[in-house]
Each structure stands twice: as structure tokens, then as C-alpha cells.
Write a protein that holds these residues in place. Structure first.
Motif, PDB file in Angstrom:
ATOM      1  N   ILE A 160       0.841  -1.193   0.000  1.00  0.00           N
ATOM      2  CA  ILE A 160       0.000   0.000   0.000  1.00  0.00           C
ATOM      3  C   ILE A 160       0.876   1.241   0.000  1.00  0.00           C
ATOM      4  CG2 ILE A 160      -1.662   1.300   1.355  1.00  0.00           C
ATOM      5  CD1 ILE A 160      -2.883  -1.322   2.214  1.00  0.00           C
ATOM      6  N   GLY A 161       1.924   1.217   0.809  1.00  0.00           N
ATOM      7  CA  GLY A 161       2.798   2.391   0.891  1.00  0.00           C
ATOM      8  C   GLY A 161       3.439   2.726  -0.440  1.00  0.00           C
ATOM      9  N   TYR A 162       3.792   1.701  -1.195  1.00  0.00           N
ATOM     10  CA  TYR A 162       4.434   1.943  -2.486  1.00  0.00           C
ATOM     11  C   TYR A 162       3.421   2.260  -3.578  1.00  0.00           C
ATOM     12  CZ  TYR A 162       9.270   0.793  -1.452  1.00  0.00           C
ATOM     13  OH  TYR A 162      10.550   0.831  -0.997  1.00  0.00           O
ATOM     14  N   GLY A 163       2.145   2.227  -3.257  1.00  0.00           N
ATOM     15  CA  GLY A 163       1.144   2.480  -4.285  1.00  0.00           C
ATOM     16  C   GLY A 163       1.017   1.330  -5.252  1.00  0.00           C
ATOM     17  N   VAL A 164       1.416   0.134  -4.814  1.00  0.00           N
ATOM     18  CA  VAL A 164       1.288  -1.043  -5.660  1.00  0.00           C
ATOM     19  C   VAL A 164      -0.186  -1.391  -5.795  1.00  0.00           C
ATOM     20  CG1 VAL A 164       1.731  -3.522  -5.720  1.00  0.00           C
ATOM     21  CG2 VAL A 164       3.553  -1.951  -5.118  1.00  0.00           C
ATOM     22  N   THR A 165      -0.602  -1.723  -7.012  1.00  0.00           N
ATOM     23  CA  THR A 165      -2.021  -1.991  -7.253  1.00  0.00           C
ATOM     24  C   THR A 165      -2.164  -3.250  -8.093  1.00  0.00           C
ATOM     25  OG1 THR A 165      -1.841  -0.479  -9.094  1.00  0.00           O
ATOM     26  CG2 THR A 165      -2.867   0.366  -7.089  1.00  0.00           C
TER      27      THR A 165
ATOM     28  N   GLU B 178      -3.882  -0.255 -11.175  1.00  0.00           N
ATOM     29  CA  GLU B 178      -4.661   0.971 -11.340  1.00  0.00           C
ATOM     30  C   GLU B 178      -4.050   1.842 -12.424  1.00  0.00           C
ATOM     31  OE1 GLU B 178      -5.071   3.227  -7.757  1.00  0.00           O
ATOM     32  OE2 GLU B 178      -5.184   5.114  -8.839  1.00  0.00           O
TER      33      GLU B 178
ATOM     34  N   SER C 222       4.553   2.084 -10.407  1.00  0.00           N
ATOM     35  CA  SER C 222       4.459   1.882  -8.964  1.00  0.00           C
ATOM     36  C   SER C 222       4.723   0.437  -8.599  1.00  0.00           C
ATOM     37  CB  SER C 222       3.078   2.297  -8.461  1.00  0.00           C
ATOM     38  OG  SER C 222       2.878   3.659  -8.720  1.00  0.00           O
TER      39      SER C 222
ATOM     40  N   GLN D 114       8.455  -0.200  -8.419  1.00  0.00           N
ATOM     41  CA  GLN D 114       9.223   0.550  -7.436  1.00  0.00           C
ATOM     42  C   GLN D 114       9.710  -0.278  -6.242  1.00  0.00           C
ATOM     43  OE1 GLN D 114       7.238   4.230  -6.712  1.00  0.00           O
ATOM     44  NE2 GLN D 114       8.964   5.058  -5.620  1.00  0.00           N
TER      45      GLN D 114
END
Lengths: 210, 553, 400
Positions: C239-244, C343, C367, C370
Motif C-alpha cells: 500500500i505504501g508503495y502504491g502497488v495496485t 490501477e 508503482s 518501485q
């Protein structure tokens, strides 16, 4: 290219650029209460509530938002606003628009999302075009690392406190930030490889690189 | 002199007869040298045709596994693709990196290929058909084969490329992990055979092939062989998705081609060594082995055709093997002879069951029939059990036992009734097989039928001639003159080749099915699993050898 | 902490670069143990032109730094030059394995800013196109990941079955890779007669094929050894890395935009969102394979319910030249769709003219890539390859 000053003044009050008010009881509303001293006013995003945050208070605002439950930094980006007649644009550049009034500026947009409450919140900071700088979001959202590097790369916004702020997509040493409206695309840049260091070398001279 | 089905003796005999026809009487020494040269040429031609045939066969097998057609442009069935590739590689620019160690870079491919070719020397293709009958043959093969990892390390180091270096280091690390289990499991065979000589090892396997006595050893040896060949899942020095091409990253042109050549020669070599050590070498398959293989494949094919999970294959194989071995013990002999006699008359039947005729293919086939029937019954009962276990999920499997039963009984019966035609047909077929390389294996049933028909058309008149003269020695000379009967000499070689090709096919099968193991995982498997297992199998071999020799050491 | 990567030292003396990777003399004793290797931009398993600067200690990966931009084409700048319609072909070329979703994301943004209502029939076509493309994209991922793991056959099986998916998409829009199918308010054209039957036949063909893919990998011990517990990404880091997308769902983030923030008419379909909590390569694999099955479900529902005939584009916008004259009112929107990788967001700023003022595409791959250094630190080289493959990045999407 340059619009009459009267037109610019008329466009100072833009139309159609409004953001929905946060729904009662929503996280966005609580954010508006908790971060009220950091908020300058409503933003312009059409489909999600957006607040304009004071540039100096951005890290605090992000911290409040994350504490409230906005755990997903969906997107971090920026755009360059050049109202007509103020910044000289290179030939062939897109005609400046009259819709966005005010001073030339760069607006950095943060789109946040809460997985738990499935709510959106957008933050925006308005920075001057000369040496824009704002606090980094990396301490709150590690995913902001590359996004901020991209914004620095393409729009030239510095993020204070970023651990490794260097260009993300373009080679190091590239001149200019391409997504700026006054970026001159006619001036070609050539990239070659330094055989010794293995790093990219950028030059304006034709034939030195590709 | 009776007809020796194979070996220098037969060639020398034929040479002497031919010389006698033109009035010459060469000395034994001349005959020996000449026959040795002829044998050497045969093997050289075999090796030289095997490797390109291998590449082509590998690509066809790979394509089949991957639902593709494979090479199909150059020549019929794309068989000349290998030639085209060879020409391409020879005419490509030969690049030596500027900062490479030139000497090592040039030397490395030869360090790879020469040991592989040398290791073919003590390989027994047939009784007496051996390039160099070294006393300690198996030791020679293992020792000389252990040189080629040095070539990998040398290539990796001299290329002056980090990927190549990593490939070379992996080769060195792997080498110490698989070489020891490999040698120990080979040693267990030496225990059983009581000799290091490759011919002696093959001869010692006459009643019982060693894979039956050494089931663990053969598995350890084969896995080690996979690692030595260096194909997925154990192609760690090469692993193209990690190290680009591993130790030969910097090679191009024919130097690269030499690495490929050594890879494929190695695949055949390791298969041949596996056959020599564990699967009776050039010995004609004991009937129960034929039946076992046939039944196993029939079971697997049927299961797959029926959409059954292939996981039933291991128990099915086990059950079939057990059934076949049991049936062999029972040995109901008369049935086959009776069937044959009723079909072709007692003379023919007696001729075919003449045990003094070692090359008699039909005798073998007919003997196989004795226990095929009980084996089929056992296998069918077993498959009924398997199907019953699977029934809950696989209702479409119900006809399976019936089909299996029908197949394992009807097919041998049909084979036996057609035996005289098959006899000549198969021999004609073997020629076509040798000429056509792996084609038959891959293209399936239809060409085999065509070949049999073709062989029968040519062979039946010759067969009748043979019946008329009833003189096997004359037939042997005829066979030499009419190249159709050369396969009589080649039957053991063909058996050896077929078995080796089967293991090569197994290598290809594994290659294109499994993912790659991680390097440290393989080292762990090598030291923690394969090494203790090889010690275990060595102990078992000791006990078995003790029992076989009646308690003498 | 933050995925900070110390810049790697420049190659040592005597080093030179050949064909994209760095060559150095073998290390003399006494020098530091770390070996620096350039993986890419030309390397078999970087899935495009990604460059990884890898610091190795033997086989162990000490650190990785991703160098991006080798496929940067400045699409966002190009967007500002042309009209709204003229940007659609550029979106095809961003995530070229999921061009339908890229079209969709951009069209959704324009439709949101211009308040365009999409007819129901067009929504069905959009869903069908996207789900076919999702399966095709996952097939490419599974195949190439198979190659990364050494299972070469996977690639051919996947591409064999993808062929028909591309043929179906070609029937819909005339192209096999760069579709440019979506239009503002609908799609470019109606499907030809017989499409429904052909697509349904393909869906029925695909279900057993997915089991077949699994039969090659799921129960294979080597595959399990290579993927279980490898490339761990815990939920909070994801979640912190914006992984979707599937990658986040493999880490336990139970979120799918199709279900939780429905666009088109995804609300009308009944499907599950597979979630695994392990966060390793195997979990991501399971999620994607299950997603292919769910896409088959959606496709089956959509194809059976697809109305016989209907307007495939909003009449108030119109087709062809009218599309090119679209002038949305001024405004800023951020919309997002579920790309096969996660996303896919579009931040669109309109100034009221017929050209977009700013289009920012938020790629899922960027993301998702990353956290790679964090995921592979301390693992071996093969794990690096396996983990990178399991993130399912498209470099066209990362660099744009």
C-alpha cells in the motif's frame, strides 16, 4: 501569442473549474476540519474533493491525510499554468489558455485514496514557476519516490527532503523540463554514452550521440 | 561357422568370403585391420549423422511439446534446417572480444568438445563393435568426461565478461556437486558387474538389467547426467534468462556452434552411458522389457487420450512392470508356437523358435507373447483399480480397462500372425529408420506402417528365397550383398541406438517441461539428497553382488 | 525505510561496455567483494528496455537500482499538441499489452470531464474488449514469466491461445495490438455478425486451457521451490508503495476497481476478486491465473447478455470528424480503471479548447516496479529474475 491584458484580467475568475464539496461525515470533511489551518481554499478537481494546501504545510497536510486513513497515494503529478502574455513561449508551442487565471504557476496534484473507506481526496499546491519547491511526500508515502522524481524530471519541481532526487526518465544532464509550456522542442539534444563511466552524456551538438 | 549376428568377426567373415570369391586369401591381421576400419567408419558416420539428426529431432520434439510445427521450410520436414544453420554459423563473423584472453577463448570450445568425442571410444555399440576396448572403459569415460566442465570455466573466465564469469563459476560449483554422486552410482554398477570394462558390464546384464537391481542408482545417475549435459532444469551455467547465455555469452559463429555440437553430442553420450550401465547396452531387449515399455506407453497414451491426469502414470508403470515380470516367471510358452504353427505350419514355427539363431527377431517376439497375455490381465486389473480410484471425478475413463485389455491382447496377436511379414518388414524398416534418423519416432504411427509395408514388399521375395535355400550363411552373404539385410548385423546396434534415443528423448522431454532450479537449490539437492542416495545405492549394490555371487566376495 | 538506492560506483579501471553490459577484468584479490552487473537495457529477462544496476556478492543480490526511460517517448507532451481524439493512438502504445484498458482510461477521463453518457450496448462492447485483452495480457505475462523461470513451453502454450484472442480483438477493431477502439461516448464500430458465437467458443476453449497452464506449473515442485516465499511484499509495504492490481491482491489488498469503483457496466457482472495474503511470487501467480478464469466468467456473462443491436456510440458526440471536434468544458479530473497490471489513472486537465491542456497517465507498472529493490535484496540472481517477472511490468507503461 500574447493576449491583451484585458483578456487576462477577464479570465482571472475561471469558470467550470470547481470541485465537489466533501460529503458530510466523509473522511475528506474530517480532513478539512483537521487541516483547516493548512488549507488555502477549494481546488479544481471535478470528480473528487480537492483542497489547495499552503506549500509550506504540505508535509503536515499529507501526514494528517494519511493518519485519517488515506493510505494510497494513487498519483502525484503537476502541471504548468502559463496564462497568456506573460511567459514567452517557443515557436510552435500550444497557445496559452485564458481559462486558468492568476499568476504563472505550477500546480502539484496529489490524489489520495482510502482503501478502508473507499474515498478519494485530492490535494494541490500552487508553486511559482521559478525554482518551485515543496516538501517531499516520501516520508509518508514511499511510493512517492519515483513519482516525485518524474515530476522533477519533466516539470522541474524540487522536493525538499527527497532521498535521491534525480531525473527518472530522461538522462542526467538533460537541459530543461519538457512538460513545461515554454520548453523548446526545436532545440535537439543528443545523448551518448561515456565509455569510461557508463553514464549518459547529453549535448546540443549534432552528431554527438543520438 | 554359425552366423554371428554382430561384431568384427562377422565383418571379417564376410570380407573373407568376398575375398575368396575373387580368389584372394588375406591374413587374419589384414582382415582385423580392415574390419576395424569399417567399424570405425560406421561409428563415425553414426555419430556424425546423430548430432544433426539430434538437433532436428530436438527441435521437432520441442515443437511438438509446444504445439508448434518446428522446422518445416528447408528440405522435407525441415530436415535440412540443421544444415542451413550449420552453414549460417560457419559463415558468420567470428568475434573475439578485444579484452578477452585470446588463448583461453580459442581453446575453450575444444576443451568442451574433445572429451565428449573421446568418450565415445570405449562405448560398446554391439558385441565386438567398439572403437577401443579399454580395460577400464567406464573409468575412462567418466574421467575424460570430467574434463569438459573445465572448458566451461575456461570459456567463462577468458571471455572477460561478468555474465560469462558467473556461468563458468556456476559450472565449477555444479561440477563438484553432481560428479561425485554420478561416479558413485556408476561404481555400484561396477560392483555388480565385477568389471570396469564396458563390454563386460553389458555382458553381465544378460539376465537382469541393472536398472532393476539399482533403481535408485539409475535415478541418481540420470539426474547427474542431466546436470552434466546442462539442460533445463539444470542448465545453470547457461541459464539464458539470468546470465544471457552463461559461459558462452561472448561466443559467435562456429565457435558457438562447437558449444552446441558438444551439447548435443553430450546428450547422446550420456544417454548411451545410461543405457550401457543400467539398460543392458546393446543387448536385445528381453521380451519382458519390450512388453513393459509397450504396455507402459500404451497406458500413458491411453490415459492422456482420455484426458486423465498423467499422475497415474507412475503407479501404472509400476503395476505393469510387476505384472510383466510375474508373467515372465510363469512362462506360458506353447501358446505362441501354437498360434504360429496353425497359421504357417510347424516348420515355420520351429524355425522361428530355433534358439540357436541369435538374430531371430521372431523368436523374441513370439517369446514375448507368452507372458503378454497374463501381463495384460494384470495390467488391466491394475488399471481397473486406478480407474475405480479416479471414478468420482473421471466418468469418461470407464472404457479404459476394456480398451487396455483389448489392446494388450490383440496387438501382440496381430503382430505374431503377421510375424513373417514383420520379420522382413521390420528389417527393411530398420534401414529406413537408420537413414531417416529420428523421423519415425516423431511422426508417429503412419510412417511406421508405411515403412513396414515398404519393407515387406521388398523383403517377402527375399524371405522366400531364404526359405528356399534354408542356408543361413548364404543368406548372410546375400544380406551383405543386398544391403537390405545389413540390419541383421545392425540389430544389436539398433537396439542400443533405440534405447539411447529413448533416453535422449527423455532428456528433451524434461528439458521442455520443467522450470529451472535455482543454483543453490541444486547444490543442496546434490549434496544433501543425491550424494547420500548414491552411497545408499552403493551399499545395496554391495549386498546384491554378494548375493549374486553366492556369498563370495 | 524508503527504497533508497545508493548510486553504484562507476565501473573500475579497465572496464568497458559491450553490447549493453559492463565488462571488467576479473577482480584482483584485496578489492571489494561486490560485483556490479548491468542487467539490461538489453537482457533476455528485463521484459523490454529496463536497466537494472545490480550489486552482487557472489550469487546474492545486495542491491538493485532501476534505471528507467529507455522507452520514454514523451506521450504526455505529445498529448498537448493534438486534439482529444488524436491522443487515443498514443495510449495504445503506452501499455501495449493492454491497449484496450489504456483507451478506456483515457476515454473515461474525457467522458468524465465532458459529462458524456455511454450507451449500454457500447458499455457491453467495452467490457468484452477489455476482458479479452486482460486474458491476452495475462497470457503474455504467464508465458514470459515461464521463460524467466526456464519453462520455455509455457510461452508457446500461452501465445498459441492468445492468437484467437487477438483475432477476436481484430474482428472488433481491425488491429491486433494497437486497437484505438474506444471513442468518447462509446466505441469505434459495431462487432461483425458471428462475433458473439466465435468469442463464446473461445471462452469455452480457454477454460480447460487455463487448467492446462496450471498443470504445467502449479503442482511442479521446482516451480514451487522457485516461487514460494520469493519476492515477498507485505501488505503495508504494498500500500505504501502504491502497488495496485494483481500484485497488491497477491499481498492481501482486497481491492479491484472493477468491483469497488465500477466503470463501464462492470456493476452488472458477477465475478470474484481473487486475493492471496502471502505476497510472494506464487501468490501473484495464483491471483493472475484465477483472474483469467474470472475474466472468462465476465466474458461469458457479457457475451450472452449482449443486446442484439444498439447504439455503439453516444449520439450526442457522434462519430468520426465529430469526435475530433470535441471540446470538453474546462476542468480537472482524475479517473482510473483496472488495467491487467493495476490501477491505470488519468489526470486530465481541460482548458475548454479542443486540445487537452495536460494529460498525466498514472501507470500501474511504475508503482509496481518501485518496490523491486526491497523485494529482492538478499535473494539470488534467479530470484531477482523471477521476482521481476512476477511484477508483470510493461516498459511502455513505465516509461510512456
Amino acid at each position: 501569442m500574447s493576449a491583451p491584458p484585458a483578456a487576462a484580467a477577464a479570465a482571472a475568475k475561471p469558470s467550470g473549474l470547481t470541485t465537489p464539496a466533501p460529503a458530510p461525515g466523509s473522511l475528506a470533511e474530517r480532513f478539512a476540519q483537521d487541516a483547516t489551518e493548512h488549507i488555502e481554499g477549494p481546488g479544481t478537481q471535478k470528480n473528487h474533493p480537492q483542497f489547495v494546501v499552503k506549500p509550506s504545510a504540505l508535509p503536515q497536510a499529507l501526514h494528517i491525510a494519511r493518519r485519517l486513513g488515506f493510505d494510497h497515494l494513487a498519483d502525484l503529478t503537476a502541471y504548468d499554468i502559463c496564462p497568456p502574455g506573460i511567459i514567452p513561449l517557443p515557436p510552435g508551442a500550444k497557445e496559452p489558455t485564458v481559462v486558468f487565471g492568476g499568476a504563472p504557476r505550477i500546480e502539484v496534484v496529489y490524489n489520495l485514496f482510502s482503501y478502508a473507506r473507499k474515498e478519494h481526496l485530492s490535494l494541490k499546491v500552487k508553486l511559482g514557476r521559478d525554482a518551485p519547491e515543496v516538501g517531499s511526500a516520501v516520508p509518508e508515502f514511499p511510493g512517492a519516490d519515483w513519482l516525485e522524481r518524474e515530476v522533477w524530471d519533466l516539470l522541474g519541481v524540487r522536493f525538499a527532503g527527497h532521498p535521491n532526487l534525480k531525473r527518472l526518465l530522461l538522462p542526467d544532464g538533460w537541459a530543461g523540463h519538457p512538460l513545461r509550456k515554454d520548453y523548446d522542442r526545436a532545440k535537439e539534444q543528443f545523448v551518448s554514452l561515456d565509455e569510461q563511466t557508463g553514464e549518459d552524456v547529453v549535448s546540443f551538438e549534432e552528431g554527438r550521440g543520438w | 561357422m554359425t552366423l554371428d549376428a554382430s561384431g568384427t568377426g562377422f565383418i571379417a567373415y564376410v570380407l573373407a568370403k568376398l575375398a575368396g570369391l575373387v580368389g584372394l586369401h588375406p591374413s587374419d591381421m589384414t582382415l582385423f585391420v580392415l574390419s576395424a576400419i569399417i567399424l570405425g567408419l560406421i561409428i563415425l558416420i553414426l555419430v556424425l549423422t546423430i548430432v544433426p539428426g539430434f538437433v532436428w529431432g530436438m527441435r521437432k520434439i520441442m515443437a511438438d511439446i509446444q504445439s508448434r510445427e518446428g522446422p518445416n521450410r528447408v528440405g522435407p520436414f525441415g530436415i535440412l534446417q540443421v544444415l542451413a544453420d550449420g552453414v549460417k554459423m560457419m559463415t558468420k563473423e567470428d568475434i573475439i572480444p578485444a579484452r578477452a584472453d585470446r588463448f583461453g577463448f580459442i581453446l575453450a570450445p575444444f576443451v568442451m568438445i574433445v572429451p565428449v568425442l573421446l568418450a565415445f571410444a570405449p562405448l560398446p555399440w554391439s558385441g565386438g563393435v567398439i572403437l577401443s576396448n579399454v580395460g577400464a572403459g567406464i573409468l575412462f569415460i567418466l574421467a575424460i568426461g570430467a574434463i569438459s566442465p573445465l572448458g566451461e570455466v575456461l570459456a567463462g573466465w577468458s571471455s572477460n565478461n561478468k555474465y560469462a564469469m558467473y556461468g563458468g563459476l556456476r559450472a565449477a560449483a555444479m561440477d563438484v556437486s553432481y560428479e561425485i554422486p554420478m561416479i558413485i552410482s556408476a561404481l555400484s554398477v561396477v560392483f555388480l558387474a565385477g568389471t570396469l570394462n564396458t563390454e563386460g558390464i553389458v555382458a553381465a546384464q544378460q539376465p537382469w538389467w541393472f536398472f532393476l537391481l539399482q533403481p535408485i542408482g539409475v535415478v541418481v545417475f540420470f539426474i547427474a547426467a542431466l546436470a552434466k549435459i546442462g539442460v533445463v532444469p539444470l542448465d545453470l551455467p547457461e541459464s539464458e534468462s539470468e546470465l544471457v547465455a552463461g559461459y558462452f555469452t561472448e561466443y559467435s559463429g562456429m565457435r558457438y556452434g562447437v558449444f552446441m555440437l558438444s551439447l548435443f553430442a553430450n546428450i547422446f553420450l550420456m544417454s548411451a552411458i545410461t543405457v550401457t550401465l543400467f539398460f543392458g547396452g546393446w543387448g536385445i531387449m528381453p521380451p519382458w522389457a519390450v512388453a513393459g515399455v509397450v504396455l507402459t506407453f500404451a497406458a500413458i497414451l491411453l490415459a492422456r487420450r482420455k484426458g486423465m491426469s498423467v499422475n497415474i502414470a507412475p503407479p501404472a508403470i509400476m503395476g505393469t512392470m510387476v505384472g510383466v515380470v510375474l508373467a515372465y516367471g510363469a512362462g506360458i510358452h506353447g501358446i505362441a508356437q501354437g498360434v504360429l504353427a496353425s497359421a504357417y505350419g510347424p516348420d515355420v514355427a520351429a524355425h522361428f523358435f530355433d534358439g540357436t539363431n541369435p538374430g531371430n527377431f521372431i523368436a523374441t517376439l513370439a517369446a514375448a507373447y507368452d507372458f503378454l497375455v497374463p501381463a495384460a490381465i494384470v495390467a488391466s486389473i491394475f488399471s481397473v483399480i486406478v480407474v475405480a480410484a479416479e471414478r468420482g471425478t473421471r466418468r469418461d475413463m470407464l472404457p479404459f480397462p476394456a480398451v487396455a485389455l483389448a489392446m494388450v491382447i490383440l496387438v501382440p496377436t496381430a503382430l505374431l500372425l503377421l510375424a513373417p511379414f514383420l520379420y522382413v518388414g521390420v528389417q527393411g524398416g530398420i534401414i529406413v529408420f537408420v537413414l531417416g534418423g529420428l523421423k519415425l519416432l516423431i511422426l508417429g504411427v503412419k510412417p511406421i506402417v508405411m515403412v513396414l509395408v515398404l519393407g515387406a514388399l521388398v523383403g517377402v521375395p527375399l524371405f522366400l528365397l531364404l526359405q528356399a535355400t534354408n542356408d543361413l550363411i548364404l543368406a548372410g552373404v546375400l544380406a551383405t550383398l543386398v544391403p537390405l539385410f545389413v540390419p541383421m548385423l545392425l540389430i544389436p546396434i539398433t537396439s542400443f541406438l533405440l534405447k539411447s534415443l529413448f533416453f535422449s528423448f527423455l532428456v528433451f522431454w524434461v528439458w521442455f517441461t520443467l522450470p529451472r532450479v535455482r543454483v543453490d537449490q541444486f547444490l543442496r539437492i546434490g549434496w544433501r539428497t543425491m550424494f547420500p542416495l548414491s552411497l545408499l545405492t552403493l551399499t545395496i549394490a554391495g549386498v546384491e553382488a554378494w548375493i549374486l555371487r553366492g556369498g563370495a566376495l | 525505510m524508503v527504497g533508497r538506492v545508493e548510486p553504484l560506483p562507476a565501473s573500475r579501471e579497465g572496464g568497458t561496455r559491450m553490447g549493453g553490459e559492463e565488462v571488467t577484468r576479473v577482480q584482483a584479490p584485496g578489492k571489494p567483494k561486490t560485483v556490479n552487473i548491468n542487467m539490461g537495457p538489453q537482457h533476455p529477462s528485463t521484459h523490454g528496455v529496463l536497466r537494472l544496476k545490480v550489486a552482487l556478492n557472489g550469487e546474492i543480490v545486495e542491491d538493485v537500482e532501476c534505471v528507467l526511460g529507455y522507452l520514454h517517448r514523451g506521450s504526455e507532451k505529445l498529448a498537448e499538441d493534438g486534439t482529444y481524439l488524436q491522443f487515443i493512438p498514443y495510449t495504445d502504445r503506452m501499455d501495449y499489452l493492454a491497449a484496450m484498458q489504456n483507451n478506456m482510461a483515457y476515454c473515461l477521463a474525457v467522458e468524465t470531464v465532458a459529462d458524456i453518457k455511454v450507451p449500454e450496448y457500447a458499455n457491453y462492447l467495452r467490457v468484452i474488449a477489455q476482458e479479452i485483452n486482460r486474458i491476452a495480457s495475462h497470457q503474455v505475462w504467464l508465458g514470459t514469466w515461464g521463460i524467466d523461470l526456464g519453462a520455455l513451453t509455457m510461452f508457446f502454450w500461452c501465445l498459441r491461445d492468445r492468437e484467437e484472442a487477438l483475432a477476436l480483438l481484430e474482428q472488433m477493431c481491425g488491429a491486433r495490438l494497437t486497437y484505438s477502439y474506444m471513442r468518447f461516448g462509446g466505441v469505434k464500430q459495431d462487432v461483425p455478425p458471428g462475433f458473439r458465437e466465435r468469442a463464446l467458443a473461445w471462452v469455452r476453449y480457454m477454460r480447460p486451457r487455463i487448467d492446462e497452464y496450471e498443470s504445467l506449473l502449479t503442482k511442479n515442485d521446482i516451480f514451487l521451490l522457485r516461487t514460494k516465499g520469493i519476492g515477498n511484499l507485505p501488505k503495508h509495504r504494498a500500500i505504501g508503495y502504491g502497488v495496485t492490481g494483481p500484485m497488491a491482491r497477491g499481498s492481501g489488498v482486497d481491492y479491484d476497481l472493477r468491483r469497488d469503483e465500477p466503470y463501464c457496466n462492470y456493476r452488472a457482472f458477477d465475478f470474484d476478486v481473487p486475493v492471496r495474503t502471502d505476497g510472494d511470487c506464487y501468490a501473484r501467480y495464483e491471483v493472475r491465473v484465477e483472474e483469467m478464469r474470472q475474466s472468462c466468467d465476465i466474458l461469458e456473462q457479457a457475451l450472452t447478455r449482449l443486446p442484439e443491436r444498439g447504439p455503439y456510440i453516444a449520439p450526442e458526440v457522434g462519430e468520426r470528424a465529430k469526435q475530433n471536434r470535441l471540446k470538453p468544458p474546462a476542468g480537472e479530473v482524475y479517473t482510473r480503471v483496472e488495467n491487467p497490471r493495476g490501477e491505470l489513472g488519468v489526470l486530465l486537465v481541460s482548458d475548454g479548447s479542443n486540445k487537452p491542456y495536460r494529460v498525466k497517465v498514472r501507470p500501474a507498472s511504475l508503482s509496481n516496479l518501485q518496490p523491486l529493490p526491497e523485494m529482492v535484496r538478499g535473494l539470488k540472481i534467479p530470484d531477482l529474475v523471477a521476482t521481476l517477472g512476477s511484477t508483470d511490468i510493461t516498459l511502455g507503461d513505465v516509461d510512456r
